[in-house]
Design a protein around this motif. Structure first.
Motif, PDB file in Angstrom:
ATOM      1  N   MET A   1       0.832  -1.192   0.000  1.00  0.00           N
ATOM      2  CA  MET A   1       0.000   0.000   0.000  1.00  0.00           C
ATOM      3  C   MET A   1       0.876   1.255   0.000  1.00  0.00           C
ATOM      4  N   ILE A   2       0.433   2.289  -0.681  1.00  0.00           N
ATOM      5  CA  ILE A   2       1.147   3.562  -0.726  1.00  0.00           C
ATOM      6  C   ILE A   2       0.268   4.665  -0.130  1.00  0.00           C
ATOM      7  N   ILE A   3       0.835   5.388   0.826  1.00  0.00           N
ATOM      8  CA  ILE A   3       0.111   6.524   1.398  1.00  0.00           C
ATOM      9  C   ILE A   3       0.390   7.737   0.518  1.00  0.00           C
ATOM     10  N   LYS A   4      -0.618   8.193  -0.175  1.00  0.00           N
ATOM     11  CA  LYS A   4      -0.471   9.295  -1.126  1.00  0.00           C
ATOM     12  C   LYS A   4      -0.856  10.639  -0.538  1.00  0.00           C
ATOM     13  N   SER A   5      -1.777  10.628   0.420  1.00  0.00           N
ATOM     14  CA  SER A   5      -2.218  11.896   1.009  1.00  0.00           C
ATOM     15  C   SER A   5      -2.585  11.697   2.469  1.00  0.00           C
ATOM     16  N   SER A   6      -2.386  12.754   3.238  1.00  0.00           N
ATOM     17  CA  SER A   6      -2.740  12.716   4.663  1.00  0.00           C
ATOM     18  C   SER A   6      -3.042  14.130   5.113  1.00  0.00           C
ATOM     19  N   GLU A   7      -4.094  14.270   5.914  1.00  0.00           N
ATOM     20  CA  GLU A   7      -4.441  15.601   6.404  1.00  0.00           C
ATOM     21  C   GLU A   7      -5.061  15.526   7.783  1.00  0.00           C
ATOM     22  N   PHE A   8      -4.724  16.504   8.592  1.00  0.00           N
ATOM     23  CA  PHE A   8      -5.296  16.602   9.933  1.00  0.00           C
ATOM     24  C   PHE A   8      -6.756  17.025   9.816  1.00  0.00           C
ATOM     25  N   ILE A   9      -7.633  16.336  10.572  1.00  0.00           N
ATOM     26  CA  ILE A   9      -9.065  16.648  10.525  1.00  0.00           C
ATOM     27  C   ILE A   9      -9.532  17.348  11.792  1.00  0.00           C
ATOM     28  N   ILE A  10      -9.284  16.721  12.948  1.00  0.00           N
ATOM     29  CA  ILE A  10      -9.789  17.323  14.187  1.00  0.00           C
ATOM     30  C   ILE A  10      -9.072  16.735  15.400  1.00  0.00           C
ATOM     31  N   ILE A  43       5.613   7.593   8.229  1.00  0.00           N
ATOM     32  CA  ILE A  43       4.864   6.762   7.282  1.00  0.00           C
ATOM     33  C   ILE A  43       3.987   7.586   6.349  1.00  0.00           C
ATOM     34  N   THR A  44       3.680   8.841   6.757  1.00  0.00           N
ATOM     35  CA  THR A  44       2.866   9.706   5.893  1.00  0.00           C
ATOM     36  C   THR A  44       3.725  10.664   5.072  1.00  0.00           C
ATOM     37  N   ASN A  45       5.054  10.602   5.302  1.00  0.00           N
ATOM     38  CA  ASN A  45       5.983  11.517   4.610  1.00  0.00           C
ATOM     39  C   ASN A  45       5.634  12.979   4.861  1.00  0.00           C
ATOM     40  N   ARG A  46       5.154  13.267   6.064  1.00  0.00           N
ATOM     41  CA  ARG A  46       4.827  14.635   6.470  1.00  0.00           C
ATOM     42  C   ARG A  46       5.609  14.939   7.742  1.00  0.00           C
ATOM     43  N   ARG A  47       6.534  15.866   7.683  1.00  0.00           N
ATOM     44  CA  ARG A  47       7.436  16.116   8.795  1.00  0.00           C
ATOM     45  C   ARG A  47       6.733  16.660  10.039  1.00  0.00           C
ATOM     46  N   HIS A  48       5.626  17.359   9.832  1.00  0.00           N
ATOM     47  CA  HIS A  48       4.975  17.997  10.974  1.00  0.00           C
ATOM     48  C   HIS A  48       3.483  17.687  11.047  1.00  0.00           C
TER      49      HIS A  48
END
Length: 202
Positions: A1-10, A43-48
């Motif tokens: 599986m590839i994580i392509k996008s990730s976003e904070f919701i709440i 794992i989400t390739n998002r540093r912060h």
């Protein structure tokens, strides 16, 4: 599986703030300072994406992150920090128990333990708690870059014996520093997440 996008919701305090769109959820939990935020960012390739708390043991919020616009990664507050009061520990317990109780979208819980140390009493209780509520669990031993291959084998034996893991239970090593084990971790935790065969025990 590839994580392509990730976003904070709440950041949620109670049930009324949890997402209500019925997307599948997988929760991450572990002791304070076990490296939970670092793993989520890795794992989400998002540093912060997941913020590292400046005061371990103080965070009492449950953070929901939407992954690939398909499912939620849920960051539960860390436990076991020695300097928190009994009131704060009780608050943590209530927050997490409220989330774990009858949370239908939750299909899997990832328990993080430090591979350099024997799982603590809190780790054992948390593992038993997850099992009690009937959720599928993956045990991830963090900071694997700190040990040699020989010591990793010893660590695996100690962790599995302490948590009383069965041969079929899922266990992986991971290092946020060198990313070793990243693909295995992602596939183990998320690979079959949307598979209808994943069910929560009644």
């Amino acid at each position: 599986m590839i994580i392509k996008s990730s976003e904070f919701i709440i950041s949620a305090v109670g049930r009324d703030q949890y997402p209500s769109d019925d997307r599948v959820e997988v929760a991450f939990v572990g002791r304070s300072n076990v490296g939970k935020s670092s793993i989520i960012n890795s794992i989400t390739n998002r540093r912060h994406l997941a913020k590292v708390s400046q005061t371990p043991g103080k965070t009492r919020l449950i953070n929901f992150f939407l992954i690939n616009n398909e499912f939620y990664l849920v960051d539960l507050p860390g436990y076991g920090y020695a300097k928190v009061s009994k009131v704060e520990k009780a608050s943590w317990g209530k927050t997490v128990e409220t989330y774990l109780t009858d949370r239908e979208p939750l299909k899997r819980v990832v328990l993080l333990v430090d591979c350099r140390h024997k799982p603590t009493g809190d780790d054992v209780i948390m593992h038993d708690w997850i099992k009690h509520y009937g959720y599928d669990v993956v045990v991830v031993a963090t900071k694997s870059d700190k040990l040699s291959n020989n010591d990793l084998k010893k660590s695996e034996k100690i962790i599995k014996e302490t948590l009383k893991l069965k041969p079929e239970d899922k266990f992986v090593f991971f290092s946020s520093l060198n990313k070793k084990g990243k693909d295995t971790l992602i596939d183990t935790v998320f690979g079959d997440l949307l598979d209808e065969n994943i069910t929560v025990d009644e």
